[in-house]
Design a protein around this motif. Sequence first.
Motif, PDB file in Angstrom:
ATOM      1  N   GLU A  96     -59.956   7.888   6.529  1.00 17.81           N
ATOM      2  CA  GLU A  96     -60.899   8.091   5.435  1.00 17.81           C
ATOM      3  C   GLU A  96     -61.513   9.484   5.484  1.00 17.81           C
ATOM      4  N   LEU A  97     -61.732  10.046   4.303  1.00 18.42           N
ATOM      5  CA  LEU A  97     -62.471  11.301   4.146  1.00 18.42           C
ATOM      6  C   LEU A  97     -63.782  10.965   3.461  1.00 18.42           C
ATOM      7  N   THR A  98     -64.890  11.464   3.999  1.00 20.77           N
ATOM      8  CA  THR A  98     -66.194  11.273   3.378  1.00 20.77           C
ATOM      9  C   THR A  98     -66.816  12.635   3.115  1.00 20.77           C
ATOM     10  N   LEU A  99     -67.268  12.833   1.878  1.00 21.25           N
ATOM     11  CA  LEU A  99     -67.993  14.031   1.483  1.00 21.25           C
ATOM     12  C   LEU A  99     -69.468  13.668   1.460  1.00 21.25           C
ATOM     13  N   VAL A 100     -70.289  14.434   2.156  1.00 24.33           N
ATOM     14  CA  VAL A 100     -71.716  14.138   2.255  1.00 24.33           C
ATOM     15  C   VAL A 100     -72.505  15.311   1.697  1.00 24.33           C
ATOM     16  N   GLY A 101     -73.314  15.036   0.688  1.00 24.88           N
ATOM     17  CA  GLY A 101     -74.176  16.068   0.147  1.00 24.88           C
ATOM     18  C   GLY A 101     -73.837  16.414  -1.281  1.00 24.88           C
ATOM     19  N   PRO A 102     -74.343  17.575  -1.672  1.00 23.05           N
ATOM     20  CA  PRO A 102     -75.129  18.533  -0.908  1.00 23.05           C
ATOM     21  C   PRO A 102     -76.529  17.996  -0.616  1.00 23.05           C
ATOM     22  N   PHE A 103     -77.097  18.487   0.486  1.00 21.56           N
ATOM     23  CA  PHE A 103     -78.439  18.086   0.888  1.00 21.56           C
ATOM     24  C   PHE A 103     -79.092  19.235   1.638  1.00 21.56           C
ATOM     25  N   ARG A 104     -80.396  19.182   1.769  1.00 26.98           N
ATOM     26  CA  ARG A 104     -81.131  20.178   2.553  1.00 26.98           C
ATOM     27  C   ARG A 104     -81.202  19.700   3.987  1.00 26.98           C
ATOM     28  N   SER A 105     -80.943  20.591   4.937  1.00 29.59           N
ATOM     29  CA  SER A 105     -81.062  20.194   6.335  1.00 29.59           C
ATOM     30  C   SER A 105     -82.499  19.777   6.605  1.00 29.59           C
ATOM     31  N   GLY A 106     -82.658  18.773   7.436  1.00 32.49           N
ATOM     32  CA  GLY A 106     -83.981  18.242   7.709  1.00 32.49           C
ATOM     33  C   GLY A 106     -84.384  17.129   6.750  1.00 32.49           C
ATOM     34  N   ARG A 107     -83.577  16.894   5.750  1.00 30.06           N
ATOM     35  CA  ARG A 107     -83.840  15.817   4.790  1.00 30.06           C
ATOM     36  C   ARG A 107     -82.737  14.772   4.922  1.00 30.06           C
ATOM     37  N   GLY A 110     -76.909  12.885   2.037  1.00 27.35           N
ATOM     38  CA  GLY A 110     -76.380  12.106   0.930  1.00 27.35           C
ATOM     39  C   GLY A 110     -76.356  12.948  -0.313  1.00 27.35           C
ATOM     40  N   PRO A 111     -75.794  12.507  -1.361  1.00 24.37           N
ATOM     41  CA  PRO A 111     -75.023  11.281  -1.495  1.00 24.37           C
ATOM     42  C   PRO A 111     -73.679  11.379  -0.784  1.00 24.37           C
ATOM     43  N   CYS A 112     -73.018  10.245  -0.605  1.00 20.14           N
ATOM     44  CA  CYS A 112     -71.730  10.199   0.087  1.00 20.14           C
ATOM     45  C   CYS A 112     -70.661   9.646  -0.847  1.00 20.14           C
ATOM     46  N   GLN A 113     -69.459  10.188  -0.700  1.00 18.02           N
ATOM     47  CA  GLN A 113     -68.276   9.684  -1.394  1.00 18.02           C
ATOM     48  C   GLN A 113     -67.183   9.550  -0.355  1.00 18.02           C
ATOM     49  N   SER A 114     -66.510   8.410  -0.317  1.00 16.62           N
ATOM     50  CA  SER A 114     -65.421   8.209   0.640  1.00 16.62           C
ATOM     51  C   SER A 114     -64.121   7.921  -0.091  1.00 16.62           C
ATOM     52  N   PHE A 115     -63.026   8.418   0.506  1.00 18.89           N
ATOM     53  CA  PHE A 115     -61.700   8.265  -0.066  1.00 18.89           C
ATOM     54  C   PHE A 115     -60.699   7.956   1.033  1.00 18.89           C
ATOM     55  N   PRO A 116     -59.709   7.116   0.760  1.00 15.44           N
ATOM     56  CA  PRO A 116     -58.623   6.945   1.732  1.00 15.44           C
ATOM     57  C   PRO A 116     -57.793   8.226   1.767  1.00 15.44           C
ATOM     58  N   TRP A 117     -57.190   8.499   2.924  1.00 18.91           N
ATOM     59  CA  TRP A 117     -56.422   9.737   3.090  1.00 18.91           C
ATOM     60  C   TRP A 117     -55.351   9.926   2.030  1.00 18.91           C
ATOM     61  N   ASP A 118     -54.763   8.851   1.540  1.00 20.70           N
ATOM     62  CA  ASP A 118     -53.639   8.991   0.611  1.00 20.70           C
ATOM     63  C   ASP A 118     -54.071   9.132  -0.852  1.00 20.70           C
ATOM     64  N   ALA A 119     -55.350   9.249  -1.126  1.00 22.92           N
ATOM     65  CA  ALA A 119     -55.847   9.395  -2.496  1.00 22.92           C
ATOM     66  C   ALA A 119     -55.886  10.886  -2.874  1.00 22.92           C
TER      67      ALA A 119
END
Length: 141
Positions: A96-107, A110-119
Amino acid sequence: MPASHLRERLAAKGVALAQREEEHKGGLDEARKRADVLRTRVDEGLEGYAQAIVGAPHLQVTLGPVHPDEKHVRAVEFQVARGRFRGLFIVKAKGELTLVGPFRSGRTEGPCQSFPWDANTEIDEAVAVFLESFLEEATAP
């Protein structure tokens, strides 16, 4: 407790943990390879951005190295950053690949999006949208 006793106990714990993780080595190796490929693609994309912002160095973004993920034992990550803004790319051994953010460090992350490798098609589009969103948020006045 003598230092040698502590050393022996921790060595035994290390052996046990390494044995536990042995079955996940292949998945983690594959995650690392996929993260390296994805990081190269992101780097190439950001080269176009860097060329476009010549004369505006305050908009510069950095791309970090692939390294063990800070939350998940069986995953690797890399990040894009500008100032306090972060975007994480987490590649997990479970496929799985998960994309997290964008976010400010210290906060909160999120948000997160996950995908299977073959997508592949979905990943390509999601990475482009993710980076565009990151650039917009990280450079907002």
